[in-house]
Scaffold this active site. Structure first.
Site, PDB file in Angstrom:
ATOM      1  N   LYS A   1       0.858  -1.185   0.000  1.00  0.00           N
ATOM      2  CA  LYS A   1       0.000   0.000   0.000  1.00  0.00           C
ATOM      3  C   LYS A   1       0.893   1.234   0.000  1.00  0.00           C
ATOM      4  CE  LYS A   1      -3.781   2.264   2.492  1.00  0.00           C
ATOM      5  NZ  LYS A   1      -4.653   2.208   3.678  1.00  0.00           N
TER       6      LYS A   1
ATOM      7  N   ARG B   1     -10.403  10.601   1.616  1.00  0.00           N
ATOM      8  CA  ARG B   1     -10.329  11.329   2.886  1.00  0.00           C
ATOM      9  C   ARG B   1     -11.659  12.011   3.185  1.00  0.00           C
ATOM     10  NH1 ARG B   1      -4.518  12.082   2.945  1.00  0.00           N
ATOM     11  NH2 ARG B   1      -3.811   9.924   2.699  1.00  0.00           N
TER      12      ARG B   1
ATOM     13  N   ARG C   1       1.200   9.889   5.675  1.00  0.00           N
ATOM     14  CA  ARG C   1       1.425   8.552   6.252  1.00  0.00           C
ATOM     15  C   ARG C   1       2.701   7.925   5.684  1.00  0.00           C
ATOM     16  NH1 ARG C   1      -4.747   7.822   5.291  1.00  0.00           N
ATOM     17  NH2 ARG C   1      -5.590   8.383   7.344  1.00  0.00           N
TER      18      ARG C   1
ATOM     19  N   GLU D   1       7.431  -6.853   1.275  1.00  0.00           N
ATOM     20  CA  GLU D   1       6.239  -6.759   2.107  1.00  0.00           C
ATOM     21  C   GLU D   1       5.285  -7.924   1.824  1.00  0.00           C
ATOM     22  OE1 GLU D   1       5.424  -4.791   4.501  1.00  0.00           O
ATOM     23  OE2 GLU D   1       6.394  -2.846   4.282  1.00  0.00           O
TER      24      GLU D   1
ATOM     25  N   LYS E   1      -2.318  -1.590  -3.623  1.00  0.00           N
ATOM     26  CA  LYS E   1      -3.147  -0.389  -3.570  1.00  0.00           C
ATOM     27  C   LYS E   1      -2.247   0.833  -3.644  1.00  0.00           C
ATOM     28  CE  LYS E   1      -6.581   1.935  -0.632  1.00  0.00           C
ATOM     29  NZ  LYS E   1      -7.323   1.891   0.648  1.00  0.00           N
TER      30      LYS E   1
ATOM     31  N   SER F   1     -10.104   5.838  -4.956  1.00  0.00           N
ATOM     32  CA  SER F   1     -10.993   6.987  -5.130  1.00  0.00           C
ATOM     33  C   SER F   1     -10.502   7.975  -6.171  1.00  0.00           C
ATOM     34  CB  SER F   1     -11.177   7.703  -3.789  1.00  0.00           C
ATOM     35  OG  SER F   1      -9.927   8.165  -3.283  1.00  0.00           O
TER      36      SER F   1
ATOM     37  N   TYR G   1     -15.292   1.212  -6.974  1.00  0.00           N
ATOM     38  CA  TYR G   1     -16.570   1.880  -6.719  1.00  0.00           C
ATOM     39  C   TYR G   1     -17.542   1.687  -7.872  1.00  0.00           C
ATOM     40  CZ  TYR G   1     -13.678   3.788  -3.061  1.00  0.00           C
ATOM     41  OH  TYR G   1     -12.831   3.899  -1.983  1.00  0.00           O
TER      42      TYR G   1
END
Length: 323
Positions: free
Chosen positions: A196, A206, A217, A233, A248, A274, A313
């Site tokens: 990610k 957000r 982050r 990872e 992602k 998004s 979505y």
């Protein structure tokens, strides 16, 4: 004799193109992310994501049933609480909005779909980070893991079939797997957000979760320039017991998705996030792109890169087109 080779022979008709098609896109491969907010009496539109809303508990149930009837493979649920605190305590509260909504959907749908839960604290903390903070204001990895374990158990007991830890804490898969197994939830699967990235494309999300984040982050999500790190990872999450892995975002990281699919012995997901959704919607609204063709091309590209499942979505709408 020129040309000796004529690949166009295999493109002559729709039936021929369908016969020789290499990449399939089916409704069962699509997972619909859904938002449910505490305290709403009607759905709240998300301005930066046209067509997407924060649901009430009632409208969530209806929309979930409609999506399942359209043939989607699963639902990924995010909860937005009315109040937050530094520990994200609403995430582990059995009366918290996410756990209540999970119970609603499990009661409504049973095992007719795969019900997934976002196992992360960012929606529930008053600082917006994916974990609790230490004395210096950094995210405390190991203290966060203890809460993730409790959160995963609460979500499993609320009816989730799949837990989706998305916080990118070191060791999160192993800790969650042990916590689930210790209380008898050894049948619950873990979808590891294994790679990610700290992406600019999360912006509309957000708003969707009313994020309280200030700053970024970057100390726990991956640097967009790193690909080898993603494979490390992934390998660590697999070693800790991940049942599925995810990359992602999707579109900006198709190379990483391909590399992940090449090494993974378990199913691979990708999150069409998004910002990727919003770009297409904005261009289509301006008449610059043909919406349905563009959406299906985007989703097909993610499948072609190696995703077995796509969180998008557009899931319910695309499922209807494909069906």
């Amino acid at each position: 004799m020129f040309p000796e080779h004529r690949p166009r022979r295999l493109r002559t008709t729709p039936a021929m193109r369908r016969l020789v098609g290499e990449t399939t896109l089916r409704p069962r491969q699509l997972i619909l992310p859904m938002f449910v907010a505490e305290g709403l009496d009607q759905p709240r539109p998300i301005s930066s994501m046209p067509g997407v809303v924060q649901h009430t508990r009632d409208t969530l149930r209806k929309a979930a049933v409609d999506a399942v009837n359209a043939g989607v493979g699963g639902l990924m649920l995010f909860g937005i609480p009315e109040t937050r605190d530094a520990e994200g305590s609403g995430a582990v509260d059995e009366r918290g909005i996410l756990n209540v909504a999970l119970r609603d959907l499990r009661a409504e749908l049973g095992d007719a779909t795969v019900l997934m839960a976002d196992t992360c604290l960012d929606e529930f903390t008053d600082h917006g980070h994916c974990g609790v903070l230490d004395a210096d204001g950094g995210v405390d990895n190991d203290a966060t893991l203890r809460i993730y374990a409790e959160m995963a158990v609460a979500q499993a007991e609320a009816g989730a079939h799949v837990l989706g830890p998305s916080g990118m804490m070191d060791g999160q898969i192993g800790v969650i797997r042990r916590a689930l197994d210790e209380v008898g939830h050894n049948d619950k699967a873990i979808l590891a957000y294994a790679a990610k990235y700290a992406s600019a494309f999360y912006g509309p999300f957000r708003e969707a979760v009313d994020s309280q984040l200030k700053g970024d982050r970057k100390t726990y999500q991956q640097d967009p320039g790193n690909a080898r790190e993603a494979l490390r990872e992934i390998e660590l999450d697999l070693a800790e017991g991940a049942d599925m892995i995810m990359v992602k975002p999707a579109l900006s990281y198709l190379d990483v998705l391909k590399a992940a699919a090449d090494i993974s012995p378990v199913p691979v997901a990708a999150y069409n996030i998004s910002g990727e959704y919003t770009m297409v919607e904005a261009a289509a609204a301006n008449g610059w792109l043909e919406r349905e063709r563009t959406v299906l091309e985007v989703l097909t590209s993610i499948r072609r890169a190696g995703a077995d499942m796509i969180l998008t979505y557009w899931a319910a709408e695309a499922a209807a087109w494909l069906d």
